[in-house]
Design a protein around this motif. Structure first.
Motif, short mmCIF file in Angstrom:
data_model
loop_
_atom_site.label_atom_id
_atom_site.label_comp_id
_atom_site.label_asym_id
_atom_site.label_seq_id
_atom_site.Cartn_x
_atom_site.Cartn_y
_atom_site.Cartn_z
N ARG A 289 -5.69 -11.61 -3.44
CA ARG A 289 -5.22 -10.50 -2.97
C ARG A 289 -5.15 -10.39 -1.36
O ARG A 289 -4.12 -10.03 -0.60
N LEU A 290 -6.33 -10.94 -0.72
CA LEU A 290 -6.58 -10.94 0.52
C LEU A 290 -5.40 -11.87 1.36
O LEU A 290 -4.88 -11.91 2.11
N GLY B 179 0.25 -5.08 5.35
CA GLY B 179 0.05 -6.49 5.58
C GLY B 179 0.47 -6.67 6.96
O GLY B 179 1.01 -5.91 7.72
N THR B 180 0.12 -7.94 7.28
CA THR B 180 0.65 -8.29 8.75
C THR B 180 1.99 -8.87 8.98
O THR B 180 2.11 -8.95 10.30
N GLY C 260 1.91 -9.04 0.53
CA GLY C 260 1.09 -7.95 -0.23
C GLY C 260 1.44 -6.79 -0.34
O GLY C 260 2.58 -6.16 0.09
N ALA C 261 0.41 -5.77 -0.53
CA ALA C 261 0.40 -4.42 -0.30
C ALA C 261 0.74 -3.80 1.09
O ALA C 261 0.86 -4.81 2.04
N ALA D 33 -7.50 -5.20 7.44
CA ALA D 33 -7.44 -5.65 5.94
C ALA D 33 -8.34 -4.68 5.01
O ALA D 33 -7.69 -4.34 4.06
N ALA E 54 -6.53 -1.56 4.74
CA ALA E 54 -5.26 -1.97 3.82
C ALA E 54 -5.71 -2.28 2.25
O ALA E 54 -4.66 -1.54 1.36
N LEU E 55 -6.69 -2.59 2.01
CA LEU E 55 -7.19 -3.06 0.66
C LEU E 55 -8.38 -2.46 0.26
O LEU E 55 -8.82 -2.73 -0.88
N ARG F 140 -2.44 -13.02 0.08
CA ARG F 140 -1.14 -12.35 0.06
C ARG F 140 -1.01 -11.35 1.21
O ARG F 140 0.08 -11.38 1.70
N TRP F 141 -2.02 -10.52 1.53
CA TRP F 141 -1.95 -9.63 2.51
C TRP F 141 -1.96 -10.21 3.90
O TRP F 141 -1.01 -9.94 4.72
#
Length: 488
Positions: A60-61, A73-74, A69-70, A94, A97-98, A63-64
């Motif tokens: 998940r991280l 993201g960057t 990802g969600a 992060a 966001a997560l 993909r961020w």
């Protein structure tokens, strides 16, 4: 009636797999049946599901970090710090966001790097090929988890004050403890593991020291040396503490079964009375033991050999057992030294060993990328290095040769033909014509003459002697003569 002019024989275009063609030339033994894992081992799909669960936060991280990802993201362009860690500002972004704590972000970041889900290229964060294949390729997932398992000692910091020497001894001794856990097929009490760890560390110190620890005064000839006491060490951390650290690290990577929970947090190894491998841990230890057995059974004892001798010993193996031997050979050496030794062999005159050296480098993976990129600047290694890089970055092996120029493809065709001519059967050399990128024999001969491979004459002479078509054989012989005399 035979024509006096060479026939414009059309060459059937097939997927170009030069190393595979060369290997078929020297394969003489029947395929070894794949060993079966111990009874009760889950199927690969279930093991992959468990690996995805262990690395869910890391994926998940990753993909961020890739910006795919969600929300939050960057969007790409993220840079890591000089030590590879995630910068504080990125950690905060992060975490927001997560919905994680900063410490969870740092832990997931380390796991993602160790599993190859993210890669750093001059500090710039890029998704690893395993991340792109994460949801569809169980093999990629399992390889990512095994990479994490192999790097267990980096998953958690060693105890404060522990000297690097004793930490290195514990890391070197741990495979024996993992073998015991695997063979026990159940929980093992910590005092048993500590006793084995002490014995193994004592063996390692005795092997390395002509005078054991604590032996300052001379003793009578023939008198036994007192065994060094691993527990009596001034390193600042006892072996019991280091065993707890090792087991906690294995818990972190998902190789050990957690023991209960306290307020939703699994107890650490130092609170537990026993240790037991997870199905993933059991499977991975079994795979490594199988690799050692394969290497030990090889005719030349390849694990102890130089790179050249190891590759020659693997040349007659089918790809699966050969990869197992590459991994066993690599495991016994530092990565940098092994990569350089393989590239040195690849620069030699034996084209078969050149191809096999790059197959062995595929078993190294990401740590070899920098050296392979540098090798791409050397004309002799460039085609192999470019194909290696394409496959390493997730490209399709069937279309990977498209990255080569026409000249590079022709050079590789001659190099592979040289391997077949040196080590294979004449009929395989004839069939090698099918893998040329040119559409006709005259065009192939024209480009082969121009490419300047040092083995061109020998290859053409061998092909002419092997080919059953007299007109084509005559044309090939004429081309060999022209290359030999420098004619057009």
């Amino acid at each position: 009636m035979t024509s006096r002019t060479p026939r414009d024989s059309r060459l059937r275009l097939v997927p170009r797999q030069p190393v595979a063609a060369a290997r078929r030339a020297v394969t003489t033994r029947a395929k070894r049946p794949a060993p079966r894992p111990p009874e009760g081992t889950p199927p690969p799909a279930e093991l992959a599901r468990q690996a995805r669960a262990v690395l869910a936060g890391a994926a998940r991280l990753a993909r961020w970090a890739d910006g795919s990802g969600a929300a939050g993201g960057t969007g790409g362009g993220l840079r890591a710090g000089p030590d590879g860690a995630l910068p504080a500002a990125a950690v905060e972004r992060a975490a927001d966001a997560l919905a994680l704590t900063p410490q969870q972000v740092r832990t997931d970041w380390d796991l993602a790097r160790l599993a190859g889900l993210i890669e750093l290229h001059d500090g710039l964060v890029r998704p690893g090929w395993r991340l792109r294949a994460w949801d569809r390729d169980d093999t990629a997932v399992l390889r990512g988890w095994v990479a994490l398992f192999d790097a267990w000692s980096l998953a958690r910091p060693a105890p404060a004050g522990a000297a690097p020497a004793i930490v290195a001894e514990v890391v070197e001794a741990l495979p024996q403890l993992l073998s015991l856990l695997h063979l026990s097929a159940g929980p093992v009490r910590l005092p048993v593991l500590l006793d084995m760890l002490e014995q193994r560390v004592t063996e390692l110190r005795t092997e390395r020291c002509e005078v054991p620890y604590g032996q300052d005064a001379p003793h009578a000839p023939g008198a036994p040396h007192p065994a060094p006491d691993p527990a009596d060490d001034s390193a600042g951390a006892s072996l019991a503490e280091l065993l707890g650290w090792a087991l906690d690290a294995l818990l972190t990577v998902g190789a050990l079964v957690p023991h209960g929970a306290r307020d939703g947090v699994h107890r650490g190894a130092q609170d537990a009375a026993e240790a037991q491998l997870t199905p993933l841990g059991n499977w991975s230890v079994w795979v490594k033991l199988e690799q050692i057995c394969v290497a030990a059974q090889s005719p030349a004892g390849n694990i102890e050999q130089s790179a050249e001798a190891m590759l020659r010993g693997c040349a007659r193996l089918t790809p699966g057992p050969a990869r197992a031997e590459y991994r066993a050979w690599l495991a016994a050496r530092s990565v940098g030294a092994a990569v350089e030794e393989l590239l040195t062999v690849a620069r030699g005159e034996d084209a078969l060993l050149r191809g096999l050296a790059f197959e062995a480098l595929r078993a190294v993976g990401a740590p070899a990328e920098q050296a392979v990129r540098a090798a791409a600047e050397e004309p002799v290694l460039r085609p192999y290095a470019l194909l290696w890089l394409v496959e390493h970055e997730g490209g399709d092996p069937e279309t990977a040769p498209d990255v080569l120029t026409r000249e590079e493809s022709t050079w590789l065709w001659v190099d592979t033909a040289a391997a077949v001519a040196d080590h294979g059967e004449t009929q395989l050399l004839v069939r090698h014509l099918d893998s040329a990128v040119q559409g006709s024999v005259p065009r192939l001969l024209e480009e082969v003459r121009a490419v300047g491979h040092p083995r061109t004459v020998q290859v053409l002479v061998a092909l002419a002697a092997a080919h059953p078509d007299p007109a084509l054989a005559k044309a090939v012989r004429r081309a060999a003569f022209q290359v030999h005399t420098g004619g057009a």
